[in-house]
Design an enzyme around this catalytic site. Structure first.
Site, PDB file in Angstrom:
ATOM      1  N   GLU A 232       0.882  -1.173   0.000  1.00 13.75           N
ATOM      2  CA  GLU A 232       0.000   0.000   0.000  1.00 13.75           C
ATOM      3  C   GLU A 232       0.910   1.210   0.000  1.00 13.75           C
ATOM      4  O   GLU A 232       1.519   1.540   1.013  1.00 13.75           O
ATOM      5  CB  GLU A 232      -0.922  -0.023   1.218  1.00 13.75           C
ATOM      6  CG  GLU A 232      -2.104   0.930   1.078  1.00 13.75           C
ATOM      7  CD  GLU A 232      -1.809   2.320   1.585  1.00 13.75           C
ATOM      8  OE1 GLU A 232      -1.491   3.195   0.735  1.00 13.75           O
ATOM      9  OE2 GLU A 232      -1.887   2.547   2.797  1.00 13.75           O
ATOM     10  N   CYS A 266      -1.954   8.962   2.756  1.00 13.33           N
ATOM     11  CA  CYS A 266      -1.853   8.466   1.380  1.00 13.33           C
ATOM     12  C   CYS A 266      -3.180   8.620   0.656  1.00 13.33           C
ATOM     13  O   CYS A 266      -3.205   8.828  -0.560  1.00 13.33           O
ATOM     14  CB  CYS A 266      -1.393   7.012   1.379  1.00 13.33           C
ATOM     15  SG  CYS A 266      -2.401   5.920   2.411  1.00 13.33           S
TER      16      CYS A 266
END
Length: 458
Positions: A232, A266
């Site tokens: 990720e 993010c």
């Protein structure tokens, strides 16, 4: 980088920690391996009881955990406490649903494969290494650890070097809940030591949340060892505003989507794409709300935006903004670092961006938003998809055709309609392109680190 708590609001080094040497790292991996031998023979009911007990501890410790998170990486205190409580929710979610997610899946017609019975069974892999970042010191770890442990795996954690107190809390909380000793172990090591841990034969898989370069490095090592990995990585998420949008609601949510966690997420919206019909009105609202934000001490309840977590992070952010301004970008709000102690940066809104500016393609990790004008949904899509990232996205529209168009065409792991990207235990989470591969959360997350074993009976 030293393993230390450094208060980003002051720049003061609060406490340093002695790194684990090779012998201690080996011992801790050994503990995790021994715990796996015990844990994968336990029942879902036993693991669920331990997970719920650990969740109770996290809730009971939420105020102290909030203080630690705010001290180590600077997020506002209320957001830090909310992170701890979200972790407890995720732990309870997997305590309740793990058995169903990993139940045997029978083939409806086993005779089609010449069997009297055929099914798939999910079984744990063993010790999984988690390499985790500082921006959500608890949540990033728990969203992996809760499903991994409920599946019967054990974990070792290489946390970011600037959040050691969070790492050490996670080292004990599962055992305090009742899991076997060693079920989850923190490794106080530097980045250079990670490769040896990945290559350790006792470690069966690795998950990383972090930067694209870190992901490329870790994934390549795991690939060389033929070990499962989940990545990720970064994101440069678009937030698209169409003419039919509720502009006041969209602008308010745009601010939250950009500056939550001091802009260091993010999945934060980073590029704001607005149709020319509503551009001027939205830009005025957005700029006004960004300028109204209070920047300051993250322990003060009045603060909206605290410091960037590291000095280097603030420097990187300033370089991107300065490059854009030098090449002709217009500043609608903010635009510079805050003078004085700590690593603060003004909530910033830039427009009139061109493709030669670094900020157009690179990820901004801090309270800086980029504003774009477009004439058609096809142009919006081109801008949205032009980066190498593909984590998430948001679209504001009440037009069903526009909604379907963007859901179908956006290159992203998620699309949020009339809202902002949030991770939920109930929904799979992850990206495509340079934002990574694999999924966390929901059923997909717990199955990532399982052997899907086919069973055929004649």
């Amino acid at each position: 980088m030293a393993i230390a708590t450094i208060n980003p609001a002051t720049g003061e080094t609060v406490k340093e920690f002695t790194p684990h040497d090779a012998a201690e790292t080996d011992r801790r991996i050994g503990e995790a391996q021994a715990a796996f031998e015990a844990l994968h023979h336990t029942t879902f009911a036993e693991r669920a009881a331990w997970m719920r007990a650990a969740a109770d501890l996290v809730e009971a410790d939420a105020d102290e955990l909030a203080r630690i998170l705010t001290l180590e990486m600077g997020k506002p205190l209320a957001q830090a406490k909310a992170e701890a409580l979200k972790c407890a929710k995720n732990m309870r979610f997997y305590a309740e649903h793990a058995e169903g997610f990993l139940a045997d899946e029978p083939l409806a017609d086993p005779s089609s494969v010449g069997a009297s019975r055929a099914y798939a069974r999910y079984q744990p892999l063993g010790v999984v290494l988690a390499v985790m970042p500082w921006n959500y010191p608890l949540w990033q770890v728990i969203r992996f650890a809760a499903p991994a442990l409920m599946a019967g795996n054990t974990g070792v954690l290489k946390h970011a070097s600037n959040v050691p107190q969070a790492a050490l809390y996670l080292d004990t909380v599962f055992e305090r809940g009742g899991f076997p000793v060693g079920s989850f172990r923190a490794l106080l090591i530097g980045s250079r030591e990670v490769e040896a841990v990945i290559r350790d034969p006792r470690v069966k898989a690795v998950t990383l949340t972090g930067s694209e370069p870190a992901g490329r490095s870790v994934a390549s090592i795991a690939g060389a060892e033929i070990k499962k990995s989940v990545m990720e990585l970064g994101g440069s998420d678009p937030f698209i505003v169409m003419p039919s949008a509720d502009l006041e609601a969209a602008a308010a949510k745009a601010v939250t989507a950009r500056v939550q966690n001091n802009g260091q997420s993010c999945i934060a919206a980073k590029r704001f794409l607005v149709h020319s019909e509503v551009y001027d009105a939205f830009a005025a609202l957005f700029a006004e709300k960004m300028r109204a934000l209070v920047v300051g001490d993250p322990t003060d309840a009045a603060t909206d935006v605290g410091p960037v977590a590291t000095a280097s992070g603030r420097d990187d952010l300033a370089e991107l903004v300065d490059d854009a301004i030098a090449k002709g970008a217009t500043v609608l709000a903010g635009g510079k670092a805050v003078e004085g102690p700590g690593w603060f940066y003004e909530p910033t809104l830039l427009t009139d961006l061109s493709d030669d500016m670094r900020i157009v393609l690179e990820e901004t990790f801090g309270p800086v938003a980029s504003l774009y004008r477009f004439e058609s949904r096809e142009e919006a899509l081109r801008i949205a998809n032009q980066t190498t990232f593909g984590l998430s996205s948001a679209v504001w529209t009440t037009d069903a055709a526009d909604e379907e168009y963007f859901v179908r065409e956006l290159e992203a792991g998620a699309v949020f309609i009339n809202g902002m990207t949030i991770s939920y235990p109930e929904l799979p989470f992850g990206g495509i392109k340079a934002s990574g591969f694999g999924r966390e959360l929901a059923a997909e997350g717990i199955r990532e680190f399982c052997n899907v074993k086919t069973v055929w009976k004649g």
